[in-house]
Design an enzyme around this catalytic site. Sequence first.
Site, mmCIF file in Angstrom:
data_model
loop_
_atom_site.group_PDB
_atom_site.id
_atom_site.type_symbol
_atom_site.label_atom_id
_atom_site.label_comp_id
_atom_site.label_asym_id
_atom_site.label_seq_id
_atom_site.Cartn_x
_atom_site.Cartn_y
_atom_site.Cartn_z
ATOM 1 N N GLU A 136 9.381 1.152 11.013
ATOM 2 C CA GLU A 136 10.483 2.074 10.750
ATOM 3 C C GLU A 136 9.873 3.469 10.808
ATOM 4 O O GLU A 136 9.159 3.874 9.892
ATOM 5 C CB GLU A 136 11.085 1.749 9.372
ATOM 6 C CG GLU A 136 12.557 2.069 9.294
ATOM 7 C CD GLU A 136 12.789 3.465 8.769
ATOM 8 O OE1 GLU A 136 12.713 4.410 9.587
ATOM 9 O OE2 GLU A 136 13.040 3.609 7.576
ATOM 10 N N CYS A 149 13.575 10.003 6.997
ATOM 11 C CA CYS A 149 13.440 9.558 8.394
ATOM 12 C C CYS A 149 14.770 9.687 9.123
ATOM 13 O O CYS A 149 14.806 10.005 10.304
ATOM 14 C CB CYS A 149 12.893 8.147 8.467
ATOM 15 S SG CYS A 149 13.790 6.981 7.456
ATOM 16 N N LYS A 171 0.887 -1.170 0.000
ATOM 17 C CA LYS A 171 0.000 0.000 0.000
ATOM 18 C C LYS A 171 0.920 1.213 0.000
ATOM 19 O O LYS A 171 1.452 1.612 1.030
ATOM 20 C CB LYS A 171 -0.881 -0.014 1.249
ATOM 21 C CG LYS A 171 -2.210 0.729 1.119
ATOM 22 C CD LYS A 171 -2.118 2.176 0.720
ATOM 23 C CE LYS A 171 -1.856 3.076 1.916
ATOM 24 N NZ LYS A 171 -1.692 4.502 1.502
ATOM 25 N N GLU A 206 10.293 15.776 15.513
ATOM 26 C CA GLU A 206 10.635 15.654 14.096
ATOM 27 C C GLU A 206 9.858 16.698 13.293
ATOM 28 O O GLU A 206 8.639 16.769 13.387
ATOM 29 C CB GLU A 206 10.270 14.244 13.617
ATOM 30 C CG GLU A 206 10.730 13.967 12.212
ATOM 31 C CD GLU A 206 10.455 12.527 11.792
ATOM 32 O OE1 GLU A 206 9.352 12.033 12.060
ATOM 33 O OE2 GLU A 206 11.361 11.917 11.197
HETATM 34 P P1 ADP Z 1 2.424 11.102 6.937
HETATM 35 O O1 ADP Z 1 1.529 11.589 8.033
HETATM 36 O O2 ADP Z 1 3.727 11.748 6.929
HETATM 37 O O3 ADP Z 1 1.776 11.051 5.586
HETATM 38 P P2 ADP Z 1 1.889 8.376 7.631
HETATM 39 O O4 ADP Z 1 2.602 7.631 8.673
HETATM 40 O O5 ADP Z 1 0.491 8.764 7.937
HETATM 41 O O6 ADP Z 1 2.797 9.607 7.298
HETATM 42 O O7 ADP Z 1 1.919 7.581 6.249
HETATM 43 C C1 ADP Z 1 2.731 6.484 5.969
HETATM 44 C C2 ADP Z 1 1.910 5.423 5.277
HETATM 45 O O8 ADP Z 1 0.922 4.990 6.193
HETATM 46 C C3 ADP Z 1 1.155 5.901 4.040
HETATM 47 O O9 ADP Z 1 1.136 4.870 3.072
HETATM 48 C C4 ADP Z 1 -0.240 6.148 4.576
HETATM 49 O O10 ADP Z 1 -1.241 6.052 3.599
HETATM 50 C C5 ADP Z 1 -0.360 5.038 5.583
HETATM 51 N N1 ADP Z 1 -1.393 5.263 6.618
HETATM 52 C C6 ADP Z 1 -1.838 6.441 7.112
HETATM 53 N N2 ADP Z 1 -2.793 6.237 8.045
HETATM 54 C C7 ADP Z 1 -2.949 4.894 8.156
HETATM 55 C C8 ADP Z 1 -3.794 4.039 8.957
HETATM 56 N N3 ADP Z 1 -4.666 4.533 9.832
HETATM 57 N N4 ADP Z 1 -3.656 2.698 8.788
HETATM 58 C C9 ADP Z 1 -2.770 2.184 7.916
HETATM 59 N N5 ADP Z 1 -1.971 2.929 7.135
HETATM 60 C C10 ADP Z 1 -2.048 4.273 7.237
#
Ligand code: ADP
Length: 479
Positions: free
Chosen positions: A248, A282, A173, A379
């Site tokens: 990570e 990161c 994903k 961060e």
């Molecule tokens: P940012 O806030 O910097 O976009 P995220 O940690 O939210 O970073 O995003 C990293 C990945 O996690 C992306 O692929 C995002 O779509 C996914 N993501 C965000 N929210 C969720 C969630 N509730 N469950 C699973 N995956 C998620």
Amino acid sequence: MTGAATVLIGGERLPVEATLPVHDPSTGEPFATIARGGPGEVDAAVQAARAAFDRDWRHRTARDRARLLRALAERLRADAEQLAALETRDTGKPLGQARTDVEVAAQLLDFSADTVQALHGEVIPATVPDVTVMAQREPHGVTAHITPWNYPLPMVARTAGPALATGNCCVVKPAEDASLTTLRLAEIALEVGFPPGALNVVPGLGGEAGAALAAHPNIDHLSFTGSVRTGKLVARAAAENAVPVALELGGKSPNLVFADADLERAVPAIVSSILAHAGQTCSAGSRLLVERAVYDRVVDEVRERFAAVRIGPGADDADLGPLINARQRDSVAAAVAAAAGDARVVTGGRVPAGLERGYFYEPTLLDRVTPDAPIAQEEVFGPVLVALPFDDAREAIAVANGTAYGLVTGVWTRDLDRALWLAREAQSGTVYVNLFGGGPEMPFGGVRQSGHGREKGFEALRAFTRVKTVAVRAAGQEG
Ligand code: ADP
């Protein structure tokens, strides 16, 4: 507008009615659409991965899987210009950095291919007679990979590469802000001969496709790269299914510069450690700790380099491109504004004039902050560096270790005793001495809020396998 809004499941590009717009961060203009996958697509992808795993991939030899990974790496290199151009448009990163991403991804795939044939289990001396104990390494099965938008190709190569090498089938994903090259990589994988279903990609929103994948009852392992907040959410979802998770997460990684360091080498490396992809890394070196005797000199040299940075659209291959989206730019600006009351803004601290349409922010250096100030603790994920002076190694490592994170510690000194002592004391997954950044052979991951589990290196192959103990009693043959 270009780009078909599809998911890639079981070797086929399937259209999805719900779509998401894709914006060029350099201009703010929409230029493509991606599929807004949901639980239905995630479920189909997991089923396709399971079928490919059971019927095909797990039965292949490591040599065969390695051959396909090498072919994929070669095709990435052959298509590097198109992939880099697509990545630059999608993420805003300068073209040269996007080209580097393609090569890094290829090297990561090559490394998995090169090492997987050397991965083996153990034969353990048994405590009872006539028994042979084997600890065999086997793949988990279906592995889920939730990846971020900052380094899409290296990230998918880094997690799906060793997973595929060791015989798992993957559902990826990608992040909603940058899915295009991941979809392309999965198409190329099919073109070079990976079986349908070995590598499936479902773009979509984190809260929809991401959450559905993390909570899916039929995955066997989950790798997540992203924010601490989301990492904890997905770990919770995986815990419901008792699925192993590798996280990570973020960092507030320090560079420790001692007066005896080779500053001509240190300063450029420190600057690129925070400005690469506009600080959206990161492992960005976002704290600069400098021994007092050279503090003013180092701060001045960094200021000069920051002020000389060419800022512009990724396609122009400037030194610094935009942030990924308006939300990220605004959050960086807010973090600097909140700090600026107490701190000194040495340089930067603004949206650059004439570039307001894209999501740009100037390279920003702050000092005169205490180590516990939010700007020195949290961060920012932008081109923002905080400088702090120190008097001795003990103070330096106490400040270096004094955040919730622990991803990388950079040390710059010619004193090997001191370097090795600091390496022992550092509370981080990686310590770099007189360099910052590493190749595919170096295990990578965090401690504390930076996560757990190791990617890259031989460790990644171990992480994507589990041990099966096979104990065999064979009667002795008398006479
Ligand atoms: P940012 O806030 O910097 O976009 P995220 O940690 O939210 O970073 O995003 C990293 C990945 O996690 C992306 O692929 C995002 O779509 C996914 N993501 C965000 N929210 C969720 C969630 N509730 N469950 C699973 N995956 C998620």
